[in-house]
Design an enzyme around this catalytic site. Structure first.
Site, PDB file in Angstrom:
ATOM      1  N   LYS A  76       0.829  -1.187  -0.071  1.00  0.00           N
ATOM      2  CA  LYS A  76       0.111  -0.039   0.019  1.00  0.00           C
ATOM      3  C   LYS A  76       0.942   1.300  -0.019  1.00  0.00           C
ATOM      4  O   LYS A  76       2.027   1.225   0.212  1.00  0.00           O
ATOM      5  CB  LYS A  76      -0.807   0.125   1.187  1.00  0.00           C
ATOM      6  CG  LYS A  76      -0.034   0.070   2.520  1.00  0.00           C
ATOM      7  CD  LYS A  76      -1.111   0.144   3.703  1.00  0.00           C
ATOM      8  CE  LYS A  76      -0.372   0.226   5.103  1.00  0.00           C
ATOM      9  NZ  LYS A  76      -1.313   0.234   6.295  1.00  0.00           N
ATOM     10  N   TYR A 130      14.967  30.322   6.665  1.00  0.00           N
ATOM     11  CA  TYR A 130      13.804  31.122   7.311  1.00  0.00           C
ATOM     12  C   TYR A 130      13.907  31.344   8.669  1.00  0.00           C
ATOM     13  O   TYR A 130      14.000  30.443   9.453  1.00  0.00           O
ATOM     14  CB  TYR A 130      12.603  30.905   6.899  1.00  0.00           C
ATOM     15  CG  TYR A 130      12.176  30.777   5.476  1.00  0.00           C
ATOM     16  CD1 TYR A 130      12.248  32.092   4.590  1.00  0.00           C
ATOM     17  CD2 TYR A 130      11.959  29.508   4.805  1.00  0.00           C
ATOM     18  CE1 TYR A 130      12.157  32.032   3.354  1.00  0.00           C
ATOM     19  CE2 TYR A 130      12.027  29.414   3.124  1.00  0.00           C
ATOM     20  CZ  TYR A 130      11.729  30.692   2.781  1.00  0.00           C
ATOM     21  OH  TYR A 130      11.384  30.756   1.238  1.00  0.00           O
TER      22      TYR A 130
END
Length: 414
Positions: A39, A271
């Protein structure tokens, strides 16, 4: 891409390691069949190549969450038994029936939708009834089990379905000795016993996930479902490392340094300037970021191997890039920054990143995004290519060499 071009980033997938992991897991449950769970694009590794490799190593079932994932495997030519279990109303039931999938059914609404689809398709659907033995997610509650089993048997008598399995899922199998384990096993035996007394004749009964496959032989029943362990990652720290369990991580993630530059003391990095250089140093720019699946929560903590030394993400992980403080070293632009791999070359592992980000290794590998091409190595077994062709990638088509084996590795605090 030209032969001399430097790749921005690659996720190298070692299919020989995957095959070895499947063989190890089969040895832990020799009397049970093995379902390789692929999956979420095989936990980020690539569903079709990994499914083929798992089948070549002796898996006899494939498992997915959504029907769309299972249908894609069938469309790619994957043979044999494929099971899917995460349904929503109005799902592609008829397509799944016609593709000969095994369909997980947790409640009456799903049973009724699959029965209608089977009637339309003119063939019986293969279904597996899921019991909620204590996980509290999918599955039928014990108090509703009698009704679900009864309606499934009536649909089977009409030729609309065939009940091929009875199954459940552990909540705490990765915590050895947790009291819920024995409680769930007892409840599963009760619910299976009830269904069989009423006439259900399942081909397989299964509850064991990766940790239960490795540590709970009494939970193996007819089939084990191995997800994360297939990809060489320990299901939980309490069970031991991958090496302790005889598993080898399948994915190695690396990127090429895009810039190396000298900066003075007191220079802010990324940042918010959460990181400021303490002295004159060099910075390396690693051109992957949270858009590629690098966890922003690992800002300031994520480990990277560059030039034989462990470095740490300096400042915030941005969307497309992050920096590492190289401590004055000047590796060339294009040098590989290895984020994680098996660890035997001195590089960090996915578990190291999980600890840095406060999560689990499942999430680290599964979240690596589609901008990072998967490069498949060791596809061939016994002289033939598992994919039906030669070495390939999911991106440019260029096969990349393995990351260099840095034998003299130093863990650097920079």
């Amino acid at each position: 891409m030209s032969e001399t071009a430097v790749a921005r980033a690659r996720a190298e997938i070692d299919l020989a390691a995957l095959r070895a992991n499947v063989r190890t897991l089969r040895a832990h449950a020799p009397a049970a069949a093995l379902m390789a769970v692929v999956k979420s694009d095989a936990y980020g590794h690539g569903a079709v190549p990994c499914a083929r490799a798992a089948l070549a190593a002796g898996a006899t079932w494939l498992g997915t969450a959504t029907p769309e994932e299972a249908l894609a495997l069938r469309a790619a030519g994957l043979p044999g038994r494929i099971m899917c279990w995460l349904w929503a109303p109005g799902g592609p039931w008829r397509e799944a029936v016609e593709a000969d999938l095994d369909l997980g059914v947790s409640g009456l609404w799903a049973l009724r939708e699959v029965a209608r689809a089977a009637r339309t398709a003119g063939r019986a659907a293969r279904i597996q009834l899921k019991a909620d033995t204590g996980l509290g997610r999918g599955g039928c509650q014990p108090g509703d089990w009698e009704e679900l089993v009864g309606e499934a048997l009536r649909a089977e008598a009409e030729g609309l379905v065939r009940v091929t399995g009875l199954w459940s899922h552990f909540a705490c199998a990765d915590e050895p000795g947790h009291p819920s384990i024995d409680a769930q096993l007892a409840r599963f035996r009760e619910m299976v016993g009830y269904a069989e007394e009423r006439g259900v004749r399942p081909e397989v009964r299964h509850i064991a996930n990766s940790p239960a496959t490795l540590t709970l032989p009494e939970a193996h029943f007819d089939l084990v479902r191995t997800g994360i362990a297939t990809y060489g990652i320990s299901p939980g720290p309490e069970l031991g490392t991958a090496a302790d369990l005889g598993l080898r991580p399948v994915m190695t993630l690396w990127a090429s340094l895009a810039l190396v530059k000298r900066v003075p003391a007191g220079h802010g990095v990324s940042y918010g300037h959460q990181y400021v250089t303490s002295g004159d140093t060099t910075l390396g720019l690693v051109p992957v970021g949270y858009a590629d699946g690098i966890p922003r929560h690992a800002s300031g903590t994520g480990p990277v191997l560059v030039g034989g030394k462990w470095r740490t993400v300096a400042g915030r992980v941005a969307m497309d890039q992050f920096a590492v403080d190289l401590g004055g070293d000047t590796p060339p632009v294009g040098e590989r920054a290895v984020l994680f791999g098996p660890g035997d070359g001195g590089e960090p592992t996915a578990e190291d990143w999980a600890q840095a980000a406060g999560t689990i290794a499942y999430e680290i590998v599964t979240r690596i995004g589609t901008r990072v091409p998967r490069v498949y190595v060791n596809e061939e077994q016994d002289g033939y290519a598992l994919s039906g062709g030669g070495p390939r990638t999911s991106g440019t088509g260029q096969r990349e060499p393995a990351a260099p084996d840095d034998t003299a590795v130093k863990r650097s605090g920079t």
